[in-house]
Design a protein around this motif. Structure first.
Motif, PDB file in Angstrom:
ATOM      1  N   GLN A 395       0.733  -1.036   0.411  1.00  0.00           N
ATOM      2  CA  GLN A 395      -0.237  -0.115  -0.367  1.00  0.00           C
ATOM      3  C   GLN A 395       0.961   1.239  -0.091  1.00  0.00           C
ATOM      4  O   GLN A 395       1.490   0.953   0.356  1.00  0.00           O
ATOM      5  N   VAL A 396       0.489   1.973  -0.549  1.00  0.00           N
ATOM      6  CA  VAL A 396       1.136   3.629  -0.798  1.00  0.00           C
ATOM      7  C   VAL A 396       0.223   4.406   0.143  1.00  0.00           C
ATOM      8  O   VAL A 396      -1.425   4.345  -0.672  1.00  0.00           O
ATOM      9  N   LYS A 397       0.599   5.043   0.982  1.00  0.00           N
ATOM     10  CA  LYS A 397      -0.301   6.385   1.314  1.00  0.00           C
ATOM     11  C   LYS A 397       0.246   7.884   0.904  1.00  0.00           C
ATOM     12  O   LYS A 397       1.589   7.987   0.699  1.00  0.00           O
ATOM     13  N   LEU A 398      -0.892   8.415  -0.266  1.00  0.00           N
ATOM     14  CA  LEU A 398      -0.421   9.759   0.087  1.00  0.00           C
ATOM     15  C   LEU A 398      -0.655  10.986   1.243  1.00  0.00           C
ATOM     16  O   LEU A 398      -0.895  11.107   2.243  1.00  0.00           O
ATOM     17  N   TYR A 399       0.497  12.077   1.205  1.00  0.00           N
ATOM     18  CA  TYR A 399       0.403  12.475   2.158  1.00  0.00           C
ATOM     19  C   TYR A 399      -0.324  14.200   1.891  1.00  0.00           C
ATOM     20  O   TYR A 399      -0.480  14.301   0.516  1.00  0.00           O
ATOM     21  N   SER A 400       0.097  15.370   2.742  1.00  0.00           N
ATOM     22  CA  SER A 400      -1.512  16.559   2.371  1.00  0.00           C
ATOM     23  C   SER A 400      -0.317  17.539   1.301  1.00  0.00           C
ATOM     24  O   SER A 400      -0.654  18.634   0.853  1.00  0.00           O
ATOM     25  N   SER A 401       0.857  17.582   0.824  1.00  0.00           N
ATOM     26  CA  SER A 401       2.132  18.761   0.767  1.00  0.00           C
ATOM     27  C   SER A 401       2.013  17.986  -1.223  1.00  0.00           C
ATOM     28  O   SER A 401       2.875  18.551  -1.941  1.00  0.00           O
ATOM     29  N   LEU A 402       1.638  17.153  -1.073  1.00  0.00           N
ATOM     30  CA  LEU A 402       1.761  16.064  -2.758  1.00  0.00           C
ATOM     31  C   LEU A 402       1.403  16.813  -3.449  1.00  0.00           C
ATOM     32  O   LEU A 402       0.179  17.874  -3.383  1.00  0.00           O
ATOM     33  N   SER A 422      -3.840   5.013  -0.602  1.00  0.00           N
ATOM     34  CA  SER A 422      -4.936   5.362   0.211  1.00  0.00           C
ATOM     35  C   SER A 422      -4.416   6.740   1.500  1.00  0.00           C
ATOM     36  O   SER A 422      -2.881   7.446  -0.043  1.00  0.00           O
ATOM     37  N   GLY A 423      -4.844   7.724   1.654  1.00  0.00           N
ATOM     38  CA  GLY A 423      -4.066   8.526   2.142  1.00  0.00           C
ATOM     39  C   GLY A 423      -4.611   9.794   2.886  1.00  0.00           C
ATOM     40  O   GLY A 423      -6.185  10.065   2.883  1.00  0.00           O
ATOM     41  N   HIS A 424      -4.156  11.346   3.085  1.00  0.00           N
ATOM     42  CA  HIS A 424      -4.249  12.089   3.266  1.00  0.00           C
ATOM     43  C   HIS A 424      -4.816  13.149   1.936  1.00  0.00           C
ATOM     44  O   HIS A 424      -4.652  12.036   0.885  1.00  0.00           O
ATOM     45  N   ILE A 425      -5.800  13.762   1.820  1.00  0.00           N
ATOM     46  CA  ILE A 425      -5.849  14.533   0.468  1.00  0.00           C
ATOM     47  C   ILE A 425      -5.389  16.014   0.693  1.00  0.00           C
ATOM     48  O   ILE A 425      -4.808  16.451   1.524  1.00  0.00           O
ATOM     49  N   PRO A 426      -4.409  15.704  -0.796  1.00  0.00           N
ATOM     50  CA  PRO A 426      -3.721  16.660  -0.725  1.00  0.00           C
ATOM     51  C   PRO A 426      -4.155  18.093  -0.999  1.00  0.00           C
ATOM     52  O   PRO A 426      -4.993  18.478  -0.952  1.00  0.00           O
ATOM     53  N   ALA A 427      -3.481  19.277  -0.562  1.00  0.00           N
ATOM     54  CA  ALA A 427      -4.059  20.532  -0.065  1.00  0.00           C
ATOM     55  C   ALA A 427      -4.322  20.757  -1.799  1.00  0.00           C
ATOM     56  O   ALA A 427      -3.108  21.036  -2.361  1.00  0.00           O
ATOM     57  N   GLY A 428      -5.481  21.392  -2.483  1.00  0.00           N
ATOM     58  CA  GLY A 428      -5.314  21.528  -3.499  1.00  0.00           C
ATOM     59  C   GLY A 428      -6.129  20.773  -4.206  1.00  0.00           C
ATOM     60  O   GLY A 428      -7.267  21.283  -4.896  1.00  0.00           O
ATOM     61  N   GLY A 438      -8.842   7.680  -8.158  1.00  0.00           N
ATOM     62  CA  GLY A 438      -8.668   6.535  -7.426  1.00  0.00           C
ATOM     63  C   GLY A 438      -7.899   6.253  -6.261  1.00  0.00           C
ATOM     64  O   GLY A 438      -7.518   4.884  -6.069  1.00  0.00           O
ATOM     65  N   TYR A 439      -8.400   7.059  -5.357  1.00  0.00           N
ATOM     66  CA  TYR A 439      -8.162   6.699  -4.478  1.00  0.00           C
ATOM     67  C   TYR A 439      -8.504   5.227  -3.537  1.00  0.00           C
ATOM     68  O   TYR A 439      -9.544   5.483  -3.782  1.00  0.00           O
ATOM     69  N   ASP A 440      -7.795   4.433  -3.118  1.00  0.00           N
ATOM     70  CA  ASP A 440      -9.423   3.114  -2.830  1.00  0.00           C
ATOM     71  C   ASP A 440      -9.572   3.582  -1.180  1.00  0.00           C
ATOM     72  O   ASP A 440     -10.342   2.520  -0.681  1.00  0.00           O
ATOM     73  N   GLU A 441      -8.774   3.793  -0.285  1.00  0.00           N
ATOM     74  CA  GLU A 441      -9.146   4.472   1.089  1.00  0.00           C
ATOM     75  C   GLU A 441      -9.084   6.204   1.193  1.00  0.00           C
ATOM     76  O   GLU A 441      -7.651   6.475   1.159  1.00  0.00           O
ATOM     77  N   VAL A 442      -9.532   6.229   2.514  1.00  0.00           N
ATOM     78  CA  VAL A 442      -8.709   7.640   2.497  1.00  0.00           C
ATOM     79  C   VAL A 442      -8.842   7.894   4.589  1.00  0.00           C
ATOM     80  O   VAL A 442      -9.970   7.008   5.576  1.00  0.00           O
ATOM     81  N   GLN A 443      -8.409   8.320   4.395  1.00  0.00           N
ATOM     82  CA  GLN A 443      -7.635   8.151   6.587  1.00  0.00           C
ATOM     83  C   GLN A 443      -7.817   9.503   6.898  1.00  0.00           C
ATOM     84  O   GLN A 443      -7.789  10.264   6.156  1.00  0.00           O
ATOM     85  N   HIS A 444      -8.699   9.129   8.368  1.00  0.00           N
ATOM     86  CA  HIS A 444      -9.653  10.619   9.097  1.00  0.00           C
ATOM     87  C   HIS A 444     -10.765  11.173   8.553  1.00  0.00           C
ATOM     88  O   HIS A 444     -11.008  11.365   6.938  1.00  0.00           O
TER      89      HIS A 444
END
Length: 670
Positions: A395-402, A422-428, A438-444
């Motif tokens: 799994q890859v988790k994407l973060y907020s400043s991507l 999965s991950g945070h939703i990047p700013a913007g 294409g996110y499979d899952e969202v954290q928080h």
């Protein structure tokens, strides 16, 4: 020490107002880099004048972080006589801490407490800096028995472990490793030079290092980890119990995760690492010579999952197992450290849960998250996915400043390798855009509400805005509106999973000065004294009126959670909180939101196992599955809080006594 004392990302500090002890020389006796995930994100300076010590301390962590000066005057033995700490904490909340010894009486005030005592000892300031462990170590080394009582409570001791010659910008320097006992869940390592000044202190998450010695950090981390592990391996042999034959749980209620209900008067047979038989008492034969566990008045659960953790120390493994958590999903960590720790847990070398991995990827910049996987271009993004895949990450988790334009690049590369994203939703971006990308899952769960707050807010969600905006405006969201219905329909269509972590949001927006956060309140009096005190910090509300306003927003978020559940959106129980301690509160919030206890348990058992791709091996009590089991006093299917009452835990058929595990981590008996 501080990386072990506080909750993850809970360093406490303040900015001095110059109230103590007059002038101090302008030159610095020690200059330090503060590292977050190995990257310099702050600094500390230490200035001495006789028995007076002034420390300036600050770092930046995703828009958070303290900005601090503390001034302490000590006696000839290094015990604090006078202390002042002022300024802003990790969450940018003003702090003002004072300590003074007046004759035989020690008096203090802090954001956690106020009090006085005639007992002599070393006062541990609540608003911490990297230098606190140095001052404590110096006092311990000067004491008769290398041990001291701590104020407000506790006792610390110190032991010399080894000395290394390390390369610095100023040439070869000696660094001596000491372990301080009594300040955390495990001994706290600190490296001092020949003058007993700090060389290095911390771990892979957060640390302070003498400027010019940064290149030695990997070597020092490796050496201190090896020293700690030697002790932990010896301890592990006393904690794990392996039966020579079958183990039978008789006359027990079991939680049937498939049916999401309890079954009474059951017998469960375990042989080796597998469940051999499950059924009503009269239908299951007890093998000759079996170890029989009387389950009357108890409930047997499948091993629990915490699907949002960051395993930062081997002692976390003790605490997860003590709580009945036999599986975790680590959503951001140093790759070398977590792979080594997972190997040690899997082999039984050290006690700990099985770890499912997700590698965190972020964009470069001042608000980047605590990860070394930072990307700015499509080529860098694809290379990071390749690195994670080649190291076995599913799994890859994407973060907020991507950069938002890199999201589809990573999604395509990861999905091509069969990896989840999965991950945070990047700013913007907003959550709808991320799901469509294409996110499979969202954290928080805060990102659910941020989806409806517009670009002026979503452009700033790589900082504190992702908490503050939800706290301020969440209550305004109409959950019965068409945009919310359309949003939920999109998640259904895309089969998107959700990782709510409601505990960390509750702690952040509803925290009150002088009160433990809700996630640990039930265990607060059992925690090591310094851990307990360091965990007390106010949330983001500035006063009682603002806190009530934010409470309304949190209630609305709970309602949103219930709406998601009723729409059959897959969800998993995760905490992002204190190891082993926070999960029961997460489940309690689910019940407060309207789920039954049995429904809440599903999200931490078979529901989580299915999202992790392990539903055929784990998550339910069925013949043929791995013997990950938790025996608890009471019945969590009726009273969810009973999940805290684990007595015996099995992972792969190996038995652990819950109370022994807690006590091995420095937690007081129940």
């Amino acid at each position: 020490m501080l990386a072990r004392i506080g909750l993850r990302a809970r360093w406490l500090a303040g900015l001095c107002g110059g109230l103590l002890l007059g002038q101090v020389p302008a030159h610095a006796d020690g200059e330090y880099a503060i590292l977050v995930a190995g990257t310099a994100r702050g600094q500390m300076t230490v200035v001495n004048e006789g028995q007076t010590r002034r420390v300036n301390f600050s770092f930046v962590d995703r828009g958070r972080g303290p900005d601090v000066t503390s001034v302490v005057r000590t006696d000839a033995n290094g015990l604090p006589l006078e202390l002042s700490v002022k300024g802003v904490s990790y969450l940018k909340v003003p702090v003002d801490e004072q300590f003074r010894r007046q004759g035989e009486l020690a008096v203090w005030t802090s954001s956690a407490d106020r009090g006085s005592t005639p007992t002599p000892g070393f006062y541990m300031q609540h608003e911490m800096t990297s230098d606190v462990s140095t001052v404590l170590a110096r006092a311990l080394l000067s004491s008769k028995d290398r041990a001291l009582p701590l104020l407000p409570s506790g006792r610390a001791s110190i032991e010399k472990v080894l000395t290394r010659d390390i390369d610095t910008a100023a040439g070869k320097r000696k660094a001596t490793l000491y372990l301080i006992e009594g300040v955390g869940f495990s001994p706290s390592p600190i490296w001092l030079d020949d003058s007993r000044e700090l060389m290095f202190e911390g771990n892979v998450w957060l640390s302070g290092v003498r400027k010019g010695a940064e290149a030695a950090v990997p070597e020092l981390l490796r050496a201190q980890d090896e020293a700690l592990e030697k002790r932990e391996i010896a301890q592990a042999q006393k904690l794990a119990r392996r039966a020579s034959g079958a183990v039978v749980f008789q006359n027990v209620s079991i939680y049937d995760a498939n049916a999401r209900q309890a079954r009474r008067s059951q017998t469960v047979v375990v042989r080796g690492d597998r469940i051999e038989a499950v059924g009503a008492n009269a239908s299951v034969a007890i093998p000759a010579g079996a170890q029989v566990v009387d389950g009357r008045g108890k409930t047997l659960l499948p091993g629990l999952f915490d699907m949002h953790v960051h395993v930062s120390a081997n002692s976390d493994g003790l605490m997860y197992l003590a709580a009945g958590i036999t599986s975790v999903r680590d959503l951001a960590n140093d790759m070398d450290s977590i792979l080594a720790r997972r190997k040690a847990f899997d082999s039984g070398k050290l006690p700990g849960p099985r770890i499912f991995l997700a590698g965190m990827v972020d964009g470069k910049g001042p608000l980047a998250g605590p990860t070394k996987l930072l990307v700015d271009t499509p080529e860098e993004a694809r290379a990071v996915v390749e690195k994670l895949a080649s190291n076995g990450y599913p799994q890859v988790k994407l973060y907020s400043s991507l950069k938002p334009e890199l999201v589809p690049v990573i999604v395509e590369a990861a999905h091509a390798k069969g990896m989840r994203v999965s991950g945070h939703i990047p700013a913007g971006m907003n959550m709808e855009q991320a799901v469509r990308a294409g996110y499979d899952e969202v954290q928080h769960a805060n990102f659910w509400m941020l989806n409806f707050m517009g670009p002026e807010i979503n452009n700033k969600t790589n900082g504190m805005t992702r908490f503050l905006a939800v706290a301020e405006h969440g209550r305004e969201l109409d959950l019965n509106s068409k945009p919310v219905a359309d949003f939920i329909a999109l998640l259904q269509q895309r089969h998107t999973s959700l990782d709510p972590t409601l505990t960390v949001i509750e702690d952040t927006v509803l925290g009150e000065p002088g009160h433990p956060p809700s996630s640990i309140a039930a265990m607060f009096n059992r925690l090591p004294p310094l851990i307990a005190r360091a965990s007390i910090a106010s949330g983001t509300a500035k006063d009682a009126d603002a806190r009530e306003h934010q409470r309304e927003s949190f209630v609305k978020l709970r309602q949103f959670f219930k709406k998601m559940y009723e729409a059959n959106i897959p969800m998993v129980a995760g905490t992002d909180g204190m190891a082993g301690v926070a999960l029961p509160r997460e489940l309690e919030i689910y019940v407060e939101a309207g789920l039954t206890p049995s429904q809440a348990l599903y999200l931490a058992t078979l529901g989580a196992a299915n999202v992790a791709g392990e539903g055929k091996r784990l998550g339910s009590i069925e013949a043929g599955k791995l013997a990950d089991l938790v025996l608890v006093d009471g019945d969590p299917t009726v009273q969810i809080g009973d999940v805290r009452k684990a007595t015996l835990v099995m992972k792969n058929g190996v038995q652990f006594r819950s109370e022994e595990m807690w006590q091995a981590a420095g937690v007081r008996p129940r």
